[in-house]
Each structure stands twice: as C-alpha cells, then as structure tokens.
Scaffold this active site. Sequence first.
Site, PDB file in Angstrom:
ATOM      1  CG  ASP A  26      17.640  17.297 -19.577  1.00 24.59           C
ATOM      2  OD1 ASP A  26      18.571  16.808 -18.922  1.00 24.59           O
ATOM      3  OD2 ASP A  26      17.202  16.803 -20.634  1.00 24.59           O
ATOM      4  CG  HIS A  31      12.861  13.036 -23.474  1.00 21.53           C
ATOM      5  ND1 HIS A  31      13.276  11.752 -23.657  1.00 21.53           N
ATOM      6  CD2 HIS A  31      13.950  13.692 -22.983  1.00 21.53           C
ATOM      7  CE1 HIS A  31      14.553  11.628 -23.294  1.00 21.53           C
ATOM      8  NE2 HIS A  31      14.971  12.794 -22.868  1.00 21.53           N
ATOM      9  CE1 TYR A  39      28.171  10.340 -23.170  1.00 19.43           C
ATOM     10  CE2 TYR A  39      27.684  10.367 -25.533  1.00 19.43           C
ATOM     11  CZ  TYR A  39      27.451  10.841 -24.255  1.00 19.43           C
ATOM     12  OH  TYR A  39      26.499  11.815 -24.060  1.00 19.43           O
ATOM     13  CD  GLU A  53      20.593  17.608 -21.295  1.00 20.86           C
ATOM     14  OE1 GLU A  53      21.008  16.832 -20.403  1.00 20.86           O
ATOM     15  OE2 GLU A  53      19.529  17.425 -21.917  1.00 20.86           O
ATOM     16  CG  ASP A  96      -0.359  -0.341   2.480  1.00 15.64           C
ATOM     17  OD1 ASP A  96       0.881  -0.477   2.505  1.00 15.64           O
ATOM     18  OD2 ASP A  96      -1.083  -0.469   3.472  1.00 15.64           O
ATOM     19  CD  GLU A 131      20.421  15.765 -24.285  1.00 11.95           C
ATOM     20  OE1 GLU A 131      20.934  14.906 -23.579  1.00 11.95           O
ATOM     21  OE2 GLU A 131      19.206  16.048 -24.249  1.00 11.95           O
ATOM     22  CG  HIS A 187      23.123  10.923 -27.277  1.00 13.66           C
ATOM     23  ND1 HIS A 187      23.003  12.296 -27.314  1.00 13.66           N
ATOM     24  CD2 HIS A 187      24.172  10.667 -26.452  1.00 13.66           C
ATOM     25  CE1 HIS A 187      23.926  12.839 -26.532  1.00 13.66           C
ATOM     26  NE2 HIS A 187      24.661  11.877 -26.003  1.00 13.66           N
ATOM     27  CG  HIS A 215      19.454   5.770 -20.629  1.00  9.15           C
ATOM     28  ND1 HIS A 215      18.566   5.171 -21.486  1.00  9.15           N
ATOM     29  CD2 HIS A 215      19.573   7.034 -21.072  1.00  9.15           C
ATOM     30  CE1 HIS A 215      18.171   6.040 -22.397  1.00  9.15           C
ATOM     31  NE2 HIS A 215      18.761   7.183 -22.176  1.00  9.15           N
TER      32      HIS A 215
HETATM   33  N1  GLY Z   1      18.088  13.631 -18.957  1.00  9.45           N
HETATM   34  C1  GLY Z   1      17.471  13.092 -20.076  1.00  9.45           C
HETATM   35  C2  GLY Z   1      18.050  13.614 -21.303  1.00  9.45           C
HETATM   36  O1  GLY Z   1      19.090  14.240 -21.256  1.00  9.45           O
HETATM   37  O2  GLY Z   1      17.497  13.512 -22.344  1.00  9.45           O
HETATM   38 MN    MN Z   2      19.783  15.301 -19.543  1.00  8.48          MN
HETATM   39 MN    MN Z   3      18.165  15.954 -22.269  1.00  9.70          MN
END
Ligand code: GLY
Ligand code: MN
Ligand code: MN
Length: 452
Positions: A266, A356, A383, A402, A35, A379, A345, A238
């Site tokens: 962000d 997002h 890497y 970012e 609960d 961003e 990315h 992630h």
């Molecule tokens: N923190 C999520 C992104 O950078 O998209």
């Molecule tokens: Mn981010």
């Molecule tokens: Mn982001």
Amino acid sequence: MNATIYSERRRRLAALMQRGVAIIPTSPERARNRDSHYPYRFDSYFYYLTGFTEPDAVLVLIAGAQPSSIVFCRDKDIEREIWDGFRYGPEGAQQTFGFDVCHSLAKLDETMPDLLADQPTLFFAIGADPAWDTRIVGWLNKVRQRARSGVAAPNQLSDVRVLLDDMRLIKSAGEIAVMRRAAQITAGAHQRAMRMAKPGLAEYEIEAELLHEFRRHGAQGPAYTSIVAAGANACVLHYVQNDAWLKDGDLVLIDAGCELDGYAADITRTFPANGKFSTVQKDVYQLVLAAQAAAIAAIKPGSNWVAPHDAAVRVLTQGMIDFKLIDGSVDAAIESEAYKKFYMHRTGHWLGLDVHDAGDYKRDGEWRELKPGMAMTVEPGCYIRPDDKVPEPFWNIGIRIEDDVLVTDQGREVLTADAPKAIDEIETLMRERAERVPKNANRTHRGSGAGV
Ligand code: GLY
Ligand code: MN
Ligand code: MN
C-alpha cells in the site's frame, strides 16, 4: 506449498481455544452480473489457516481432539474442470494441504451436528455473513433436538477473530518475505508511473502502467482499487474514477499497491505532472515528508500505535500555522482539531493479508504497544480545497506520502523504500523521460475523448 506453516497455525489456534469447535468458511464466489463473476478472492482467515485457495470450502477445527483439522471442499468434477479448471477434491486436498480429514462439501450439513455435539464452545466469526449465521444456528438446533438422548449443544459462543487477529498481527518470517516482495513490486510500479507521467495523459493510462507492472512480476492484481488523482482530484480521499487528464501544473497523487500471494502492499506517492514541483507545491510536499519522517521515527518496539499519528499531526499542524492556513498555537490547534480541515484521516493501519489488516488498535483501553513483526502503513497527507480563507496558490494541492513499515527488534524497516519520495529523486527520475509534453497536452475535459 509448505503445508507445515498452516498446520502449525491451526495447532496454535487450537491451543488458544483450549476446548471447543471453530468453524471457518472461505469466501463465496460473487456474481458481478448475470453469469459473470468478480475475480475470486479467498477469505483471509481461512487462507491463513489452510493455504487453500478454492471457493466452497470450510475448515472445522476441533481443539484437543483427533482428528482436529477437518476440511469440507468441492468434489472432483471432470465436467466442471473442463470449463473452470482444476479442483483438488477432498482426497487431493487432504494429501496436499495436510488436513487430518477432508470431506465433500455435500456432507457438511449432515456432519456438523455430530461434530458440535457435547462441545462446550463454538468459535465463529459471528455476524460476518448472515447466511452462515443462519446455517450454523440450524446445526445447533439439530443438536438440541437430540437433548433427550443425552447430547448437549455448545452453550458458549466465542468470536474466533479475537484469537486469529492477534495471531495475524505478528508476521512470521515467511509472511514478511512475501510482503517485502509485494512492496518491491509496488515500488517499481510507482517508479514506472513517475517515468511515464506527463501533461496530456489520462489518469487511466497511468493506472494501466501500474497494473502492467503488478502483473508482469506475478502479483495477482491490485490489493485495492488504485487511486490516480490529478489536480483537484487529489483532494478527494477515495477518488477512483481515474478518468481525467493530467494538466501542466497539476500534482498527481497515486495510491496503489499489489496483492501478492494474498499479501497487500500500500504505497502513495505524489509528484508534479510536468516533472517539476512549483515553489508552493514544494513547500507543502516538504511538510508532509517531514511529518512522515517524524511518524516513521516513532515506530519501534515499546512505542505504541498512536505515537506515529501524534508525531505526524504535530509536524503538520505547525506547518499549517507557518503557512497561515490556520491560526493559534500548535497545542491549541491540536486541541481544537483545527488541523483536521486539511488532514482529516489517520496516519496508518495494520497491513498484511488485508490492506486494512486484522488486529485491534487498542487493548484494555490503551493504544496497542508496538512489537517486532507488526506491519503498518505511515501515510500523512495535506489536502487543500479552494476556500476563501486560504491563499489561492495553495488551492487544489493534495499530497499524501505512504510507506509500509515493519517493526523490527532494532526499530523499523521501511519495506517500500524503493519508491522515490525525496523531491530531487522524483525530479531526477522524471527528467529521464524522453518526451514530456505530447501534442494533446491541452486536453482538459474528462472521459474517453469521444464527446463525453
Ligand atoms: N489504500 C488504502 C489506504 O491507504 O488506506
Ligand atoms: Mn494507500
Ligand atoms: Mn493505507
């Protein structure tokens, strides 16, 4: 609480619908275990149109009719209010939030077939929640059962998100003010993290500093799970375990932002655990910073969604060639996507009520044109995982920078400019720490230290 902002949004949505009924439920409370519940977060569309933050509520908007805004919500309940806190109840909600009519949620199933009768179109977030899909189809079938009395059910279904996403994409002055404040609080949290970081601390100790800074300025919490990634962890996009120690020589990547009154910030910053970039860390960092500057410069009215990404990719790809991480010409490496080995990315996303945020990135096959009031992140990153084909000094360097950027009439505003990102700014801030290396600086294993 300025009810007019929300009633104006409902009026605009009704005008876009022209005719028909929209049904917009808020999010349910979700059980975590037995609960205990997850902290409650309302649905962004529902909140955008109502300002109402209680669970168990539904907005029904009828275009071109009065009453137009009908909200169903929880009843007052003294017993439950003793345990869980205040509820507006239908009467209180109607007065405070300016809805035309407010009913008990218990009346939803019996009222909806009447509200849907003889309406041409039903606007709804189709498929967002199977339970709502089923419930709404049940109401439509109830209307159809009355066909012999001359009543018709809506014969068109339209996804209400198509209209709402376009509205949400252009931020109002009020939304921008909240986003600016969320960005400032988050920038302060990143400064705090840089000030306290040192080898020997655990990633979670830094996460705790971020949370402290968010909450002490009134943000309700993080907008998404904070990433505090030291050393090789920075190459895991992630990474959220946040349970390793910071070691001398590591870079620390922090991707964290607060949510303030529904709006997300962000920010990602990357800095050396020991306060001083090594030569190779500095080289890669400067490359990512240059890529970010090129991307930010590509943001202005009349530009398009993909221009910042393309600008960042070109700078990063040239740098990877210069560092001998990849071969060939820039054009060939972009064409073959060889750069994706180290930059896999996209360079950003819309930002707003959702981190997002809502909004198409393409319209009629073309990348979306940038307009004042749009807000996005920028961003880029790089890497570099251990790899036989890569010189060892580059291994485990993971960098992302970012910022949150608003398109303005003149060009752009970087909302997160208070988070330091120039190398000398970061090193100066980190030198201000009283003590850099505590006694337990050589802890190397993960976990709580209790024999994990
Ligand atoms: N923190 C999520 C992104 O950078 O998209
Ligand atoms: Mn981010
Ligand atoms: Mn982001």
